[in-house]
Scaffold this active site. Structure first.
Site, PDB file in Angstrom:
ATOM      1  N   LYS A 192       0.860  -1.198   0.000  1.00 53.76           N
ATOM      2  CA  LYS A 192       0.000   0.000   0.000  1.00 53.76           C
ATOM      3  C   LYS A 192       0.883   1.231   0.000  1.00 53.76           C
ATOM      4  O   LYS A 192       1.828   1.319   0.785  1.00 53.76           O
ATOM      5  CB  LYS A 192      -0.856  -0.004   1.282  1.00 53.76           C
ATOM      6  CG  LYS A 192      -1.822   1.155   1.367  1.00 53.76           C
ATOM      7  CD  LYS A 192      -3.150   0.826   0.704  1.00 53.76           C
ATOM      8  CE  LYS A 192      -4.062   2.002   0.528  1.00 53.76           C
ATOM      9  NZ  LYS A 192      -3.786   2.825  -0.660  1.00 53.76           N
ATOM     10  N   LYS A 243       5.282   2.011  -2.890  1.00 56.79           N
ATOM     11  CA  LYS A 243       5.252   3.407  -3.333  1.00 56.79           C
ATOM     12  C   LYS A 243       5.583   3.443  -4.807  1.00 56.79           C
ATOM     13  O   LYS A 243       6.320   2.581  -5.307  1.00 56.79           O
ATOM     14  CB  LYS A 243       6.284   4.245  -2.560  1.00 56.79           C
ATOM     15  CG  LYS A 243       5.955   5.716  -2.528  1.00 56.79           C
ATOM     16  CD  LYS A 243       4.969   6.047  -1.412  1.00 56.79           C
ATOM     17  CE  LYS A 243       4.588   7.504  -1.387  1.00 56.79           C
ATOM     18  NZ  LYS A 243       3.835   7.858  -0.176  1.00 56.79           N
ATOM     19  N   THR A 286      -5.080  12.971   6.306  1.00 54.86           N
ATOM     20  CA  THR A 286      -3.678  13.048   6.757  1.00 54.86           C
ATOM     21  C   THR A 286      -3.530  14.162   7.787  1.00 54.86           C
ATOM     22  O   THR A 286      -2.938  13.968   8.863  1.00 54.86           O
ATOM     23  CB  THR A 286      -2.750  13.306   5.548  1.00 54.86           C
ATOM     24  OG1 THR A 286      -2.932  12.226   4.633  1.00 54.86           O
ATOM     25  CG2 THR A 286      -1.292  13.383   5.969  1.00 54.86           C
ATOM     26  N   ASN A 294      -2.104  19.394   0.076  1.00 49.93           N
ATOM     27  CA  ASN A 294      -3.151  18.641   0.766  1.00 49.93           C
ATOM     28  C   ASN A 294      -2.875  18.555   2.268  1.00 49.93           C
ATOM     29  O   ASN A 294      -3.726  18.912   3.085  1.00 49.93           O
ATOM     30  CB  ASN A 294      -3.258  17.237   0.147  1.00 49.93           C
ATOM     31  CG  ASN A 294      -4.236  16.364   0.902  1.00 49.93           C
ATOM     32  OD1 ASN A 294      -3.920  15.875   1.979  1.00 49.93           O
ATOM     33  ND2 ASN A 294      -5.430  16.187   0.378  1.00 49.93           N
TER      34      ASN A 294
HETATM   35  P1  NAD Z   1       0.958  18.296  -2.317  1.00 50.50           P
HETATM   36  O1  NAD Z   1       1.521  18.113  -3.669  1.00 50.50           O
HETATM   37  O2  NAD Z   1      -0.517  18.464  -2.166  1.00 50.50           O
HETATM   38  O3  NAD Z   1       1.674  19.539  -1.585  1.00 50.50           O
HETATM   39  C1  NAD Z   1       3.058  19.683  -1.478  1.00 50.50           C
HETATM   40  C2  NAD Z   1       3.321  21.118  -1.010  1.00 50.50           C
HETATM   41  O4  NAD Z   1       4.707  21.271  -0.718  1.00 50.50           O
HETATM   42  C3  NAD Z   1       2.973  22.159  -2.052  1.00 50.50           C
HETATM   43  O5  NAD Z   1       2.373  23.277  -1.387  1.00 50.50           O
HETATM   44  C4  NAD Z   1       4.334  22.555  -2.631  1.00 50.50           C
HETATM   45  O6  NAD Z   1       4.346  23.855  -3.170  1.00 50.50           O
HETATM   46  C5  NAD Z   1       5.160  22.459  -1.366  1.00 50.50           C
HETATM   47  N1  NAD Z   1       6.603  22.373  -1.582  1.00 50.50           N
HETATM   48  C6  NAD Z   1       7.306  21.598  -2.440  1.00 50.50           C
HETATM   49  N2  NAD Z   1       8.618  21.833  -2.304  1.00 50.50           N
HETATM   50  C7  NAD Z   1       8.745  22.769  -1.346  1.00 50.50           C
HETATM   51  C8  NAD Z   1       9.840  23.427  -0.741  1.00 50.50           C
HETATM   52  N3  NAD Z   1      11.090  23.144  -1.123  1.00 50.50           N
HETATM   53  N4  NAD Z   1       9.603  24.331   0.244  1.00 50.50           N
HETATM   54  C9  NAD Z   1       8.328  24.606   0.642  1.00 50.50           C
HETATM   55  N5  NAD Z   1       7.254  24.025   0.109  1.00 50.50           N
HETATM   56  C10 NAD Z   1       7.462  23.122  -0.866  1.00 50.50           C
HETATM   57  O7  NAD Z   1       1.465  17.052  -1.451  1.00 50.50           O
HETATM   58  P2  NAD Z   1       0.865  16.468  -0.098  1.00 50.50           P
HETATM   59  O8  NAD Z   1      -0.038  15.346  -0.445  1.00 50.50           O
HETATM   60  O9  NAD Z   1       0.386  17.573   0.774  1.00 50.50           O
HETATM   61  O10 NAD Z   1       2.176  15.824   0.520  1.00 50.50           O
HETATM   62  C11 NAD Z   1       3.107  16.581   1.284  1.00 50.50           C
HETATM   63  C12 NAD Z   1       3.936  15.632   2.126  1.00 50.50           C
HETATM   64  O11 NAD Z   1       3.055  14.863   2.953  1.00 50.50           O
HETATM   65  C13 NAD Z   1       4.737  14.603   1.320  1.00 50.50           C
HETATM   66  O12 NAD Z   1       5.935  14.327   1.994  1.00 50.50           O
HETATM   67  C14 NAD Z   1       3.843  13.390   1.337  1.00 50.50           C
HETATM   68  O13 NAD Z   1       4.573  12.188   1.126  1.00 50.50           O
HETATM   69  C15 NAD Z   1       3.286  13.493   2.731  1.00 50.50           C
HETATM   70  N6  NAD Z   1       2.051  12.745   2.934  1.00 50.50           N
HETATM   71  C16 NAD Z   1       0.911  13.072   2.254  1.00 50.50           C
HETATM   72  C17 NAD Z   1      -0.228  12.317   2.463  1.00 50.50           C
HETATM   73  C18 NAD Z   1      -1.528  12.645   1.798  1.00 50.50           C
HETATM   74  O14 NAD Z   1      -2.531  11.952   2.059  1.00 50.50           O
HETATM   75  N7  NAD Z   1      -1.608  13.667   0.981  1.00 50.50           N
HETATM   76  C19 NAD Z   1      -0.208  11.219   3.338  1.00 50.50           C
HETATM   77  C20 NAD Z   1       0.964  10.938   4.026  1.00 50.50           C
HETATM   78  C21 NAD Z   1       2.088  11.703   3.797  1.00 50.50           C
END
Ligand code: NAD
Length: 424
Positions: A72, A108, A192, A223
């Site tokens: 997953k 992943k 999350t 997100n």
């Molecule tokens: P997303 O694409 O919705 O958002 C990512 C954000 O990070 C964006 O606002 C982007 O502009 C910003 N970003 C990228 N590089 C950056 C930098 N150098 N400095 C500052 N901001 C930066 O992604 P997401 O789903 O919110 O995921 C974010 C993190 O959370 C990731 O590490 C992801 O693996 C983790 N995560 C997400 C989920 C989920 O359900 N969405 C679940 C578990 C973990």
């Protein structure tokens, strides 16, 4: 590795594993079965672009473990996706699922692409081709992907449709994070961040602190980060800094989160660009300085390797809640430990996403869908139970919360692997 500053997140992940394995006194045989990924697949995807040319995109799927259930984990679209990064993310998924005790292994995927440079039609063709190319790996009882950085419910929907068309059957359980209108779960979009919120509330309760008025800085406003800002500000915390790729915005008196959200919605692509024109905020010259602000709670919610041995000593936050996967290196962990900064580790803190993915998969298989209240109630129970178990493990072994989360989850994964034994 570009945006990962040439670091290797998989090496970081393995060092975290080794620390916990030492405390657990795992044998060589036990380690051999649960440490390295089970399968790494790399493909090159030829896509016809709108102008008639053909472009080839490299893509990966890593299945780290299937000991406790089907693999997953999400699919990431990013120009600097690297196989070692995908291996690290798959590894963390195995242990994340075990921390919250959902019956999944870890996987992943990733495509080396900047989706902002593709038209919607090109993005759809690429997403469908990825799933079609890997369809032997996927299945509701084999490997169930989900969204990650730069992928969303629409992308999940194209992938679900591709798989269902290939199999000539309606198979929503092959992927989670789908839109509500086609087999998604109520509550998945914010899960999350809500899971992180339950962790912070529990930590504050145990530490006898008041969340009302606590100052918060958040790196990343997608997100995870934007919903984190909303939950915390709704609970009375003061969000003083937020950032995304457009920059970092700071106001020590607090940022109006609703205005920040509407700024993102008004921009052509979801982005904080231009926030300084909407609100009284200072745009930091160096966005990385957001991580060093004097705040009660720091939330990395962007990418890996943000707090390293180079800046860990400057971190002033009292509590770090890792919404992102792998934002703190092992070396930085040691520095933060010495400073007395508590870290709620990624494999616990952001596990709300996979927990509601599990609930989505259950609903898909039952063909019966729950109201959001029911989903949120279950999410809270999973998160609070996991948080308390990790906290107790940390007190029992006198280790930080990250090592405790690994102790708990490695024990669960090795137990499953041993009970199953080796096939053939
Ligand atoms: P997303 O694409 O919705 O958002 C990512 C954000 O990070 C964006 O606002 C982007 O502009 C910003 N970003 C990228 N590089 C950056 C930098 N150098 N400095 C500052 N901001 C930066 O992604 P997401 O789903 O919110 O995921 C974010 C993190 O959370 C990731 O590490 C992801 O693996 C983790 N995560 C997400 C989920 C989920 O359900 N969405 C679940 C578990 C973990």
């Amino acid at each position: 590795m570009g945006y990962l500053k040439q670091r290797n997140p998989f090496e970081n992940a393995l060092k975290q594993f080794d620390k916990a394995a030492k405390v657990l006194k795992l044998s060589k045989n036990q380690i051999a079965v649960v440490k390295e990924p089970r399968r790494v697949t790399e493909v090159n995807l030829p896509i016809r672009m709108d102008n008639g040319s053909i472009q080839v995109f490299k893509a990966f799927r890593v299945q780290h473990s299937i000991a406790r259930g089907p693999a997953k984990g999400g699919i990431r679209y990013h120009p600097q996706v690297h196989v070692d990064e995908v291996k690290a993310l798959a590894f963390w998924m195995t242990y994340k699922c075990a921390v919250v005790n959902v019956p999944f292994g870890g996987g992943k995927g990733g495509i080396v692409v900047d989706p902002a440079k593709l038209s919607p039609a090109e993005l759809e063709r690429l997403s469908r081709r990825y799933f079609a190319e890997m369809s032997d790996l996927f299945g509701p009882d084999k490997d169930i992907p989900a969204p990650d950085v730069n992928t969303n419910s629409q992308v999940m929907c194209w992938m679900f449709d591709t798989y269902s068309m290939q199999h000539k059957e309606h198979i929503p359980g092959v992927i989670t994070g789908k839109p509500l209108g086609i087999g998604g779960s109520a509550g998945r979009e914010v899960a999350t961040a809500l899971g992180m919120f339950h962790c912070v509330v529990e930590a504050y309760r145990i530490m006898n602190k008041n969340l009302e008025g606590a100052s918060v800085a958040i790196q990343g406003f997608g997100n995870a980060g934007s919903n984190a800002a909303k939950f915390l500000s709704d609970a009375g915390a003061k969000v003083v800094a937020i950032s995304d790729i457009s920059g970092a915005y700071y106001n020590p008196d607090g940022i109006n989160v609703n205005t920040a959200l509407s700024t993102c919605a008004q921009n052509k692509r979801w982005s904080l660009q231009g926030l300084e024109k909407q609100l009284q905020v200072e745009k930091l010259k160096d966005p990385m300085k957001l991580l060093e602000l004097d705040v009660d709670i720091l939330i990395p919610a962007a990418l890996e390797d943000q707090i390293t041995e180079e800046n860990a000593a400057n971190v002033q936050a009292r509590l770090i809640a890792e919404c992102a996967n792998g934002p703190i290196t092992v070396e930085a962990d040691a520095i933060l430990d010495k400073k007395g900064v508590r870290v709620i580790p990624d494999i616990l803190c952001n596990a709300g996403g996979v927990t509601v993915s599990y609930l989505e998969w259950v609903q898909n298989r039952m063909g019966y869908y729950w109201a959001e209240e029911r989903v949120n109630e279950d999410l809270k129970r999973f998160m609070v139970t996991a948080f308390q178990q990790v906290w107790q493990t940390s007190e029992q072994y006198k280790v930080n919360l990250r090592i405790a989360a690994f102790i708990l989850s490695i024990r669960r994964v090795t137990e499953a692997a041993e009970l199953r034994g080796l096939y053939a």
